[in-house]
Motif scaffolding. Structure first.
Motif, PDB file in Angstrom:
ATOM      1  N   PRO A  83       1.304  43.562  20.089  1.00  0.00           N
ATOM      2  CA  PRO A  83       2.489  43.117  20.830  1.00  0.00           C
ATOM      3  C   PRO A  83       2.524  43.744  22.219  1.00  0.00           C
ATOM      4  O   PRO A  83       1.924  44.792  22.467  1.00  0.00           O
ATOM      5  N   ARG A  84       3.215  43.097  23.127  1.00  0.00           N
ATOM      6  CA  ARG A  84       3.381  43.635  24.476  1.00  0.00           C
ATOM      7  C   ARG A  84       4.697  44.384  24.527  1.00  0.00           C
ATOM      8  O   ARG A  84       5.728  43.873  24.099  1.00  0.00           O
ATOM      9  N   ASP A  85       4.652  45.603  25.046  1.00  0.00           N
ATOM     10  CA  ASP A  85       5.843  46.442  25.192  1.00  0.00           C
ATOM     11  C   ASP A  85       6.087  46.720  26.664  1.00  0.00           C
ATOM     12  O   ASP A  85       5.201  46.570  27.499  1.00  0.00           O
ATOM     13  N   LYS A  86       7.309  47.164  26.948  1.00  0.00           N
ATOM     14  CA  LYS A  86       7.684  47.530  28.306  1.00  0.00           C
ATOM     15  C   LYS A  86       8.208  48.952  28.280  1.00  0.00           C
ATOM     16  O   LYS A  86       8.863  49.360  27.330  1.00  0.00           O
ATOM     17  N   GLY A  87       7.894  49.711  29.313  1.00  0.00           N
ATOM     18  CA  GLY A  87       8.402  51.070  29.369  1.00  0.00           C
ATOM     19  C   GLY A  87       8.305  51.645  30.763  1.00  0.00           C
ATOM     20  O   GLY A  87       7.840  50.992  31.696  1.00  0.00           O
ATOM     21  N   GLU A  88       8.758  52.886  30.868  1.00  0.00           N
ATOM     22  CA  GLU A  88       8.741  53.597  32.148  1.00  0.00           C
ATOM     23  C   GLU A  88       7.782  54.770  32.049  1.00  0.00           C
ATOM     24  O   GLU A  88       7.788  55.514  31.066  1.00  0.00           O
ATOM     25  N   VAL A  89       6.965  54.945  33.073  1.00  0.00           N
ATOM     26  CA  VAL A  89       6.003  56.050  33.100  1.00  0.00           C
ATOM     27  C   VAL A  89       6.780  57.346  33.305  1.00  0.00           C
ATOM     28  O   VAL A  89       7.553  57.476  34.250  1.00  0.00           O
ATOM     29  N   VAL A  90       6.571  58.309  32.389  1.00  0.00           N
ATOM     30  CA  VAL A  90       7.269  59.593  32.473  1.00  0.00           C
ATOM     31  C   VAL A  90       6.334  60.752  32.781  1.00  0.00           C
ATOM     32  O   VAL A  90       6.803  61.837  33.135  1.00  0.00           O
ATOM     33  N   ALA A  91       5.018  60.545  32.648  1.00  0.00           N
ATOM     34  CA  ALA A  91       4.055  61.608  32.963  1.00  0.00           C
ATOM     35  C   ALA A  91       2.700  60.991  33.277  1.00  0.00           C
ATOM     36  O   ALA A  91       2.332  59.961  32.720  1.00  0.00           O
TER      37      ALA A  91
END
Length: 73
Positions: free
Chosen positions: A16-24
């Protein structure tokens, strides 16, 4: 005649394709915090704060920086 279910599975993406924010940013990729709050390490290049789409532990590309809205009626 081939099994239609197996043919359908053959054309669907496996991950599946997910979305997120780079934190490191790590030496071997980046850590992304998903919308669910889970953190995963993925391959690819991005900056802290970037929003990205990921699939199969790899960055697919940039994602819009949209936030969800809870609406109670």
């Amino acid at each position: 005649m081939s099994n239609i279910y197996k043919r359908l599975l053959g054309i669907l993406p496996n991950d599946p394709r997910d979305k997120g924010e780079v934190v490191a940013v790590n030496p071997d990729g980046v850590t992304v915090e998903l919308v669910t709050g889970a953190r995963v390490r993925v391959r690819g290049a991005a900056q802290v704060g970037d929003h990205v789409f990921i699939r199969g532990r790899q960055i697919e590309g940039p994602a819009p920086a949209l936030s969800g809205v809870d609406q109670t009626v």
